[in-house]
Design a protein around this motif. Structure first.
Motif, mmCIF file in Angstrom:
data_model
loop_
_atom_site.group_PDB
_atom_site.id
_atom_site.type_symbol
_atom_site.label_atom_id
_atom_site.label_comp_id
_atom_site.label_asym_id
_atom_site.label_seq_id
_atom_site.Cartn_x
_atom_site.Cartn_y
_atom_site.Cartn_z
ATOM 1 N N PHE A 269 0.842 -1.195 0.000
ATOM 2 C CA PHE A 269 0.000 0.000 0.000
ATOM 3 C C PHE A 269 0.874 1.240 0.000
ATOM 4 O O PHE A 269 1.299 1.715 1.037
ATOM 5 C CB PHE A 269 -0.917 0.020 1.231
ATOM 6 C CG PHE A 269 -2.006 -0.983 1.161
ATOM 7 C CD1 PHE A 269 -3.177 -0.707 0.472
ATOM 8 C CD2 PHE A 269 -1.872 -2.206 1.763
ATOM 9 C CE1 PHE A 269 -4.195 -1.641 0.399
ATOM 10 C CE2 PHE A 269 -2.883 -3.150 1.694
ATOM 11 C CZ PHE A 269 -4.050 -2.866 1.007
ATOM 12 N N LEU B 291 0.065 4.450 -0.535
ATOM 13 C CA LEU B 291 -1.151 5.234 -0.688
ATOM 14 C C LEU B 291 -0.851 6.701 -0.972
ATOM 15 O O LEU B 291 0.025 7.291 -0.340
ATOM 16 C CB LEU B 291 -2.011 5.135 0.574
ATOM 17 C CG LEU B 291 -2.505 3.746 0.939
ATOM 18 C CD1 LEU B 291 -3.227 3.785 2.281
ATOM 19 C CD2 LEU B 291 -3.413 3.198 -0.129
ATOM 20 N N CYS C 285 -9.525 -4.699 3.564
ATOM 21 C CA CYS C 285 -8.365 -4.442 2.725
ATOM 22 C C CYS C 285 -7.563 -5.722 2.608
ATOM 23 O O CYS C 285 -7.775 -6.683 3.350
ATOM 24 C CB CYS C 285 -7.522 -3.310 3.300
ATOM 25 S SG CYS C 285 -6.819 -3.657 4.914
ATOM 26 N N ARG D 43 -11.918 2.180 -2.591
ATOM 27 C CA ARG D 43 -11.238 3.409 -2.187
ATOM 28 C C ARG D 43 -9.854 3.452 -2.824
ATOM 29 O O ARG D 43 -9.321 4.502 -3.140
ATOM 30 C CB ARG D 43 -11.139 3.457 -0.660
ATOM 31 C CG ARG D 43 -10.299 4.572 -0.097
ATOM 32 C CD ARG D 43 -11.068 5.879 -0.057
ATOM 33 N NE ARG D 43 -10.213 7.030 0.136
ATOM 34 C CZ ARG D 43 -9.817 7.500 1.291
ATOM 35 N NH1 ARG D 43 -10.202 6.928 2.412
ATOM 36 N NH2 ARG D 43 -9.043 8.557 1.357
ATOM 37 N N PHE D 44 -9.244 2.259 -3.004
ATOM 38 C CA PHE D 44 -7.895 2.189 -3.554
ATOM 39 C C PHE D 44 -7.690 0.841 -4.215
ATOM 40 O O PHE D 44 -8.114 -0.185 -3.698
ATOM 41 C CB PHE D 44 -6.863 2.366 -2.429
ATOM 42 C CG PHE D 44 -5.444 2.115 -2.854
ATOM 43 C CD1 PHE D 44 -4.741 3.075 -3.557
ATOM 44 C CD2 PHE D 44 -4.822 0.920 -2.559
ATOM 45 C CE1 PHE D 44 -3.421 2.850 -3.949
ATOM 46 C CE2 PHE D 44 -3.509 0.678 -2.938
ATOM 47 C CZ PHE D 44 -2.815 1.650 -3.641
ATOM 48 N N GLN D 45 -7.032 0.846 -5.374
ATOM 49 C CA GLN D 45 -6.523 -0.361 -6.030
ATOM 50 C C GLN D 45 -5.118 -0.032 -6.504
ATOM 51 O O GLN D 45 -4.906 0.974 -7.169
ATOM 52 C CB GLN D 45 -7.362 -0.746 -7.243
ATOM 53 C CG GLN D 45 -8.726 -1.285 -6.940
ATOM 54 C CD GLN D 45 -9.440 -1.730 -8.209
ATOM 55 O OE1 GLN D 45 -8.925 -2.521 -8.964
ATOM 56 N NE2 GLN D 45 -10.634 -1.207 -8.429
ATOM 57 N N SER D 46 -4.170 -0.890 -6.174
ATOM 58 C CA SER D 46 -2.797 -0.663 -6.620
ATOM 59 C C SER D 46 -2.655 -1.099 -8.076
ATOM 60 O O SER D 46 -3.515 -1.788 -8.626
ATOM 61 C CB SER D 46 -1.827 -1.463 -5.759
ATOM 62 O OG SER D 46 -1.905 -2.854 -6.064
#
Length: 184
Positions: free
Chosen positions: A87, A89, A137, A156-159
């Motif tokens: 992560f 971020l 997560c 909210r987040f994807q790498s």
């Protein structure tokens, strides 16, 4: 939710006994060691895939005809060591509001059942939400992430994909939203 979901002769629940936890660990061994080959079977004293995080995990299982046919685990996230850098971020994130979802395994002869995977993930969402968490997560194979993206889940987040054990893998933060749960 009352800790269980039952439909089409599959019961999804929190593992309640040592026997159920051991059955989940054996299924993980079948999938991750025997099928995928993440580690050598010689590294294990018995056919159970486990590590030092399992003792504090909540093990979710799907049971059909007395047999554990799917499992995943939920773990409180240690923000200091969260995912060894997976992560990166671009924003501040409080990992204390998230549970890590990991070690999702489905018995080989049950993978054709298109509803089993979504049901166990949905159960994990309800479980986390009922305990005051706002996010799940973790890291997952890109193919599984593609499933969620086709369902139009709101992340909210994807790498960017990275390689983990020779598989394209994606880190994610998934809000626990009713709108996501309704997409199953």
């Amino acid at each position: 939710m009352e800790g269980k979901m039952k439909s089409d002769e599959v019961e999804i629940k929190v593992a309640e006994s040592e026997e159920e936890i051991h059955a989940a660990l054996r299924l993980r061994y079948e999938v991750f060691i025997e099928e995928i080959g993440f580690k050598s079977p010689a590294e294990f004293s018995k056919p159970e895939e486990k590590n030092g995080r399992d003792h504090s995990a909540t093990h979710i299982i799907a049971v059909q005809n007395g047999e554990v046919v799917a499992t995943l685990r939920l773990i409180k996230v240690d923000a200091q060591t969260a995912f060894q850098g997976a992560f990166n971020l671009p924003f501040e994130f409080d990992f204390s509001k998230a549970l890590e979802i990991s070690r999702l395994a489905v018995k080989k002869n049950k993978r054709g059942r298109r509803d089993l995977f979504p049901k166990i993930v949905k159960f994990a969402h309800y479980y986390a939400r009922e305990r005051g968490y706002d996010f799940l997560c973790g890291v997952m194979r890109k193919g599984l992430m593609d499933f969620f993206n086709r369902k139009k889940w709101e992340f909210r987040f994807q790498s960017a994909p990275f390689s983990c054990q020779k598989y394209p893998t994606v880190a994610f933060i998934l809000p626990i939203l009713e709108s996501n749960l309704q997409k199953f």
